[in-house]
Every structure is written in C-alpha cells, then in structure tokens.
Design a protein around this motif. Structure first.
Motif, mmCIF file in Angstrom:
data_model
loop_
_atom_site.group_PDB
_atom_site.id
_atom_site.type_symbol
_atom_site.label_atom_id
_atom_site.label_comp_id
_atom_site.label_asym_id
_atom_site.label_seq_id
_atom_site.Cartn_x
_atom_site.Cartn_y
_atom_site.Cartn_z
ATOM 1 N N GLU A 248 0.800 -1.214 0.000
ATOM 2 C CA GLU A 248 0.000 0.000 0.000
ATOM 3 C C GLU A 248 0.839 1.272 0.000
ATOM 4 O O GLU A 248 0.418 2.295 -0.553
ATOM 5 N N ARG B 225 -1.624 -2.014 -5.024
ATOM 6 C CA ARG B 225 -2.470 -0.838 -4.817
ATOM 7 C C ARG B 225 -2.317 0.065 -6.031
ATOM 8 O O ARG B 225 -1.223 0.610 -6.280
ATOM 9 N N GLU C 284 -3.052 3.095 -6.740
ATOM 10 C CA GLU C 284 -2.643 4.481 -6.539
ATOM 11 C C GLU C 284 -1.141 4.640 -6.333
ATOM 12 O O GLU C 284 -0.575 5.694 -6.626
ATOM 13 N N THR C 285 -0.482 3.629 -5.799
ATOM 14 C CA THR C 285 0.932 3.781 -5.463
ATOM 15 C C THR C 285 1.848 2.807 -6.196
ATOM 16 O O THR C 285 3.066 2.925 -6.094
ATOM 17 N N ASP D 220 -8.870 -1.212 -1.954
ATOM 18 C CA ASP D 220 -10.186 -0.594 -2.103
ATOM 19 C C ASP D 220 -11.200 -1.527 -2.765
ATOM 20 O O ASP D 220 -12.309 -1.110 -3.084
ATOM 21 N N SER E 226 -7.484 4.746 -11.028
ATOM 22 C CA SER E 226 -6.999 5.330 -9.775
ATOM 23 C C SER E 226 -6.466 6.736 -9.984
ATOM 24 O O SER E 226 -6.517 7.578 -9.088
ATOM 25 N N GLN E 227 -5.951 7.006 -11.169
ATOM 26 C CA GLN E 227 -5.385 8.331 -11.458
ATOM 27 C C GLN E 227 -6.465 9.380 -11.683
ATOM 28 O O GLN E 227 -6.172 10.569 -11.741
ATOM 29 N N GLN F 220 -9.120 9.526 -9.593
ATOM 30 C CA GLN F 220 -9.794 9.718 -8.316
ATOM 31 C C GLN F 220 -9.535 11.135 -7.789
ATOM 32 O O GLN F 220 -8.448 11.686 -7.957
ATOM 33 N N SER G 100 -8.544 14.029 -5.166
ATOM 34 C CA SER G 100 -7.503 14.014 -4.144
ATOM 35 C C SER G 100 -8.096 13.941 -2.743
ATOM 36 O O SER G 100 -9.134 14.533 -2.460
ATOM 37 N N SER G 101 -7.417 13.186 -1.868
ATOM 38 C CA SER G 101 -7.824 13.105 -0.464
ATOM 39 C C SER G 101 -7.227 14.229 0.356
ATOM 40 O O SER G 101 -7.494 14.330 1.548
ATOM 41 N N ASP H 37 1.041 8.391 0.204
ATOM 42 C CA ASP H 37 0.440 9.430 -0.629
ATOM 43 C C ASP H 37 0.441 10.771 0.097
ATOM 44 O O ASP H 37 0.775 11.810 -0.478
#
Length: 292
Positions: A39, A59, A61-62, A89, A113-114, A116, A118-119, A210
C-alpha cells in the motif's frame, strides 16, 4: 504457499525473507509488513496457488510501473494464466482467466486510480490573518522574524507556545530529499513506534505514502521560495497499523530557517486545530493525532 514481492526496481524477494526487512531497515515492524509494502511502497505481491494460477496484490494508486512490469514478466516466465487480483479498495477479488486479460485489468485499475479526486487539499492563507485568529502560530512567526530566521532549538523551545510543542516537524534537505530530523511528541497519527523511529526518514516515507508525498511537495516549495507559508489543510489520512483512515482539518505554518552551526536550510512546520470544527469526542481525538 510462497509469496514473492516485486519491488520498485523489479527485484524479487521472498516475503518472509529477513534480507528484505534488513534491506528496508525494518527488522522488527510492529505493523502488517506485507500490507505496508503493497500500500505504501508500491510493491506487488504474487502468491502461486496452483501450477498455472496465482494471486496478485497491489495498490493502483501507489504501485510502481517497474513492479508491474516485473510481475507480468514473472507470470509469463512461470506459465501463469489464471489470476486472482485484489487491492485495498476492492471488496471482492477479481478472477481473471488469461494473462492477456490480467494485463488489461491491471492497466484499467491503474488508469481509474489516477482519475480519483484528491484526499488532500490545502488553501494558502495570508500571514496577516494570524494576528487576529491564532495566538500560538502568530507568536511562532514573531519568533522567526526576531531570530533573523536562524534556527536554535534551545531558544525556540523556551519561546514556543505550549500548544505547539508537541505539534511540530523539523525537516532538512539531505542528498536531495527532505529528511525528518525532529518531530513533536504529539505526532501520534501513525503510533508512537513510528514517531520514535521517524528521525532520519525521507519526509514522504510516512505510513500513508500518498500523504507524505503530497505534504513534502508543499515543504519543498517553502524551501525553494524561502518564504513562510500558512495553509488550511483538509486531509483524509490512512493508518495502515489500524486499518482505517481519519479526516483531519488543521492550520499549519511552515517556516524556513538557517540552521545554527552548519548554515544549511531547515524547515519547521507547526499546526493547530479548532475544536469547534469537530462534531464529537472521537473527532476531537482524531484531530489531536493529525500531523504537522
């Protein structure tokens, strides 16, 4: 069943190998080591479950593109056709019947995922508002001005407001990377063990990788401009050791200093939060743990 880890240089490791833990300076982790590799570091885990079938964990995203390429070569070289693919996820694992479909599905997940949202968001605020809204950060800015921007830890400890003493992080550039050199006792979002061992780590290598990458980019801009920066931050931060996420809202001041002694640059970040924004005692506790 043996699990193979493909790292961000395409190297293959046995997931149980002490050599991997030693290589990552993580000999006795107090958290789920395999989950952390997948992750946060962008590695991929492959577990062969039958002569022509394997489970793949990553994962989107990473994940490192090099790791993905290494996995695909591994699958082709070992004759793997059917795969079971999972990522954090995804509540249901995906069964994929062929190598070609595996390649297409992985590419699809990474592309999605790219896109999504931003958190993490931050709004830069004018420094002038400190005079009217926050006594602690205002006094820290005054100390920065009075000190002629020279960092002296002993002097700063004497004048730092009580509310900021546990909520700060000091970083310095080392070999081109911003490296953590000190952190306040209140930085507990990732747990006490991580905080006590964080000195010497690159800033982005936080359990939520992230978030670490995102926040080091802001510190980097302060390093480049040599100007103080005040932000209002909203962030949803993952805590792998607790298998959860918490939402933080806080105000952070980053100050560029010249280090006393070696003349190098160091950056001090300190944060405060407004309990009036919190809806419950649980929210209050979560915000108390939020990073600087």
């Amino acid at each position: 069943m043996q699990t193979i880890i493909l790292d961000d240089h395409g190297r293959a490791w046995d997931a149980r190998s002490p050599a991997l833990r030693s290589f990552l300076h993580c000999s006795i982790p107090d958290f789920d080591f395999l989950t952390y590799l997948i992750e946060n570091l962008g590695f991929v885990a492959v577990t062969k479950i039958a002569p022509n079938a394997a489970r793949i964990r990553f994962r989107p995203e990473t994940v490192s593109q090099t790791s993905i390429a290494a996995v695909l070569y591994y699958l082709a070289d070992t004759g793997i056709e059917r795969t079971i693919i999972s990522h954090p996820d995804q509540f249901v694992e995906k069964l994929v019947p062929s190598l070609a479909q595996t390649i297409a599905y992985i590419a699809e997940q990474i592309a999605a995922s790219q896109q999504q949202p931003s958190s993490f968001t931050s709004k830069e605020l004018p420094l002038e508002i400190l005079a009217n809204t926050d006594e602690a950060l205002s006094s820290l800015l005054t100390q920065w001005i009075d000190s002629k921007q020279v960092y002296d830890s002993a002097t700063l400890a004497d004048v730092l407001p009580e509310s900021l003493r546990p909520r700060f992080m000091l970083v310095e550039p080392l070999d081109g990377r911003l490296t953590i050199t000190d952190v306040g006792s209140g930085f507990e979002i990732y747990g006490e063990t991580w905080r006590k061992n964080s000195r010497g780590l690159p800033m982005e290598e936080q359990p939520d990788y992230d978030y670490g990458q995102w926040v080091q980019g802001i510190y980097r801009r302060v390093q480049e401009t040599r100007l103080p920066r005040l932000d209002e931050v909203h962030a949803t931060i993952r805590r792998p050791d607790k298998n959860d996420s918490i939402h933080c809202r806080y105000r952070r001041l980053i100050l560029p200093f010249t280090c006393k002694g070696n003349g190098g640059t160091c950056l001090l970040g300190a944060s405060v939060f407004d309990f009036r924004e919190q809806q419950s005692g649980l929210d209050r506790r979560a915000v108390e743990e939020c990073p600087a």
